[in-house]
Design a protein around this motif. Sequence first.
Motif, mmCIF file in Angstrom:
data_model
loop_
_atom_site.group_PDB
_atom_site.id
_atom_site.type_symbol
_atom_site.label_atom_id
_atom_site.label_comp_id
_atom_site.label_asym_id
_atom_site.label_seq_id
_atom_site.Cartn_x
_atom_site.Cartn_y
_atom_site.Cartn_z
ATOM 1 N N GLU A 77 -3.981 -0.850 -19.428
ATOM 2 C CA GLU A 77 -3.802 -2.260 -19.130
ATOM 3 C C GLU A 77 -2.477 -2.760 -19.720
ATOM 4 O O GLU A 77 -2.022 -2.301 -20.767
ATOM 5 C CB GLU A 77 -4.955 -3.100 -19.686
ATOM 6 N N THR A 162 10.222 -2.496 -10.773
ATOM 7 C CA THR A 162 8.767 -2.478 -10.905
ATOM 8 C C THR A 162 8.425 -2.479 -12.383
ATOM 9 O O THR A 162 8.768 -1.535 -13.108
ATOM 10 C CB THR A 162 8.171 -1.231 -10.225
ATOM 11 N N SER A 164 5.491 -3.278 -15.642
ATOM 12 C CA SER A 164 4.062 -3.259 -15.946
ATOM 13 C C SER A 164 3.440 -4.643 -15.856
ATOM 14 O O SER A 164 2.271 -4.783 -15.488
ATOM 15 C CB SER A 164 3.839 -2.678 -17.349
ATOM 16 N N VAL A 167 2.655 -5.243 -12.197
ATOM 17 C CA VAL A 167 1.586 -4.389 -11.674
ATOM 18 C C VAL A 167 0.278 -4.604 -12.424
ATOM 19 O O VAL A 167 -0.811 -4.457 -11.864
ATOM 20 C CB VAL A 167 2.012 -2.902 -11.737
ATOM 21 N N ARG A 169 -0.548 -2.782 -15.051
ATOM 22 C CA ARG A 169 -0.871 -1.514 -15.688
ATOM 23 C C ARG A 169 0.388 -0.921 -16.301
ATOM 24 O O ARG A 169 1.497 -1.386 -16.038
ATOM 25 C CB ARG A 169 -1.452 -0.494 -14.688
ATOM 26 N N LYS A 171 2.488 2.901 -17.312
ATOM 27 C CA LYS A 171 2.534 4.335 -17.026
ATOM 28 C C LYS A 171 1.704 5.102 -18.062
ATOM 29 O O LYS A 171 1.614 4.654 -19.205
ATOM 30 C CB LYS A 171 3.995 4.814 -17.072
ATOM 31 N N ASP A 173 -0.328 5.307 -15.365
ATOM 32 C CA ASP A 173 -1.227 4.856 -14.308
ATOM 33 C C ASP A 173 -0.532 5.015 -12.958
ATOM 34 O O ASP A 173 0.596 4.554 -12.778
ATOM 35 C CB ASP A 173 -1.592 3.378 -14.525
ATOM 36 N N ALA A 175 -0.821 3.485 -10.354
ATOM 37 C CA ALA A 175 -0.502 2.203 -9.715
ATOM 38 C C ALA A 175 0.958 1.821 -9.915
ATOM 39 O O ALA A 175 1.571 1.188 -9.043
ATOM 40 C CB ALA A 175 -1.410 1.101 -10.258
ATOM 41 N N GLU A 178 2.945 4.049 -7.430
ATOM 42 C CA GLU A 178 2.589 3.672 -6.061
ATOM 43 C C GLU A 178 3.223 2.343 -5.675
ATOM 44 O O GLU A 178 3.708 2.181 -4.551
ATOM 45 C CB GLU A 178 1.074 3.611 -5.920
ATOM 46 N N ALA A 179 3.222 1.383 -6.608
ATOM 47 C CA ALA A 179 3.829 0.083 -6.330
ATOM 48 C C ALA A 179 5.320 0.225 -6.094
ATOM 49 O O ALA A 179 5.883 -0.397 -5.182
ATOM 50 C CB ALA A 179 3.566 -0.878 -7.489
ATOM 51 N N GLU A 182 5.944 1.968 -2.699
ATOM 52 C CA GLU A 182 5.644 1.068 -1.581
ATOM 53 C C GLU A 182 6.769 0.059 -1.388
ATOM 54 O O GLU A 182 7.187 -0.220 -0.262
ATOM 55 C CB GLU A 182 4.326 0.339 -1.827
ATOM 56 N N ALA A 208 2.190 11.578 -9.162
ATOM 57 C CA ALA A 208 2.298 10.675 -8.007
ATOM 58 C C ALA A 208 3.189 11.266 -6.924
ATOM 59 O O ALA A 208 3.453 10.606 -5.920
ATOM 60 C CB ALA A 208 2.854 9.327 -8.464
#
Length: 249
Positions: A77, A162, A164, A167, A169, A171, A173, A175, A178-179, A182, A208
Amino acid sequence: MSGDAGEGTTDSTDPEWEAVFWDIGGVILALDSVQGAHAEFVADLCERHGVDATVEEAVDTWRTAVGKYFRERDGTEFRSARDGYHRGVETVVGEEIPREEWQPRFDEIVRSSIDPVPGAVETIERLADRDLHVGVISDVDDAEGREILERFGVRECFDSITTSEAVGRTKPDPAMFEAALETAGVDPERSLMIGDRYEHDVKGAAEAGLHGVAFGADDGSAVSFRIDSPEEVLEIVDGDVPRSPDSGT
């Protein structure tokens, strides 16, 4: 760099790279300059509030309080560094100090004290001139990360940032990666991630689908490339460096 451990020839199976992602702390931002800035701030805090401790003791108290704050988080988190610093201030002084009292001085000291990793700014600028997506994937507060890049004059060199905070979260993670992918709209197999922490940056990226570039990070099977200076990223992008023979990606 790690590629030199092979036969010294470029791996012809390496893809044509589409994207290069950077961590901030330890890769773009020199961590020793951050530590120095924090120590200077704590010394100033002690003087302003008459703290009965040596600077060394106060700095140790600060680091312990901030470290404990981050260790209390649940898994990956996100926890705001600003909130951690606020706890550090309270612990050093021994009472609640409003943010508006300490934060302006903190920001002033940090802005005047932090330095980039040698070669990072020049490398980022050169990458920005190429047909590549240049991005950031970093465990920082969003505003703080952007301010650091602005301070070093490379904010406009990045196509995506990008963080945390954005997002929710940290690293490794998936997500986070991926964010970033994307947003960039790139193939992970044609993307590089430069980081100084093996589990978080390099292995997390590899899981990833990206290729991890270790800059001071530990060795491991997830390392596709190892560099000793940021400028060596340009050699990887140009295809002049073979992939690490131990890479599992």
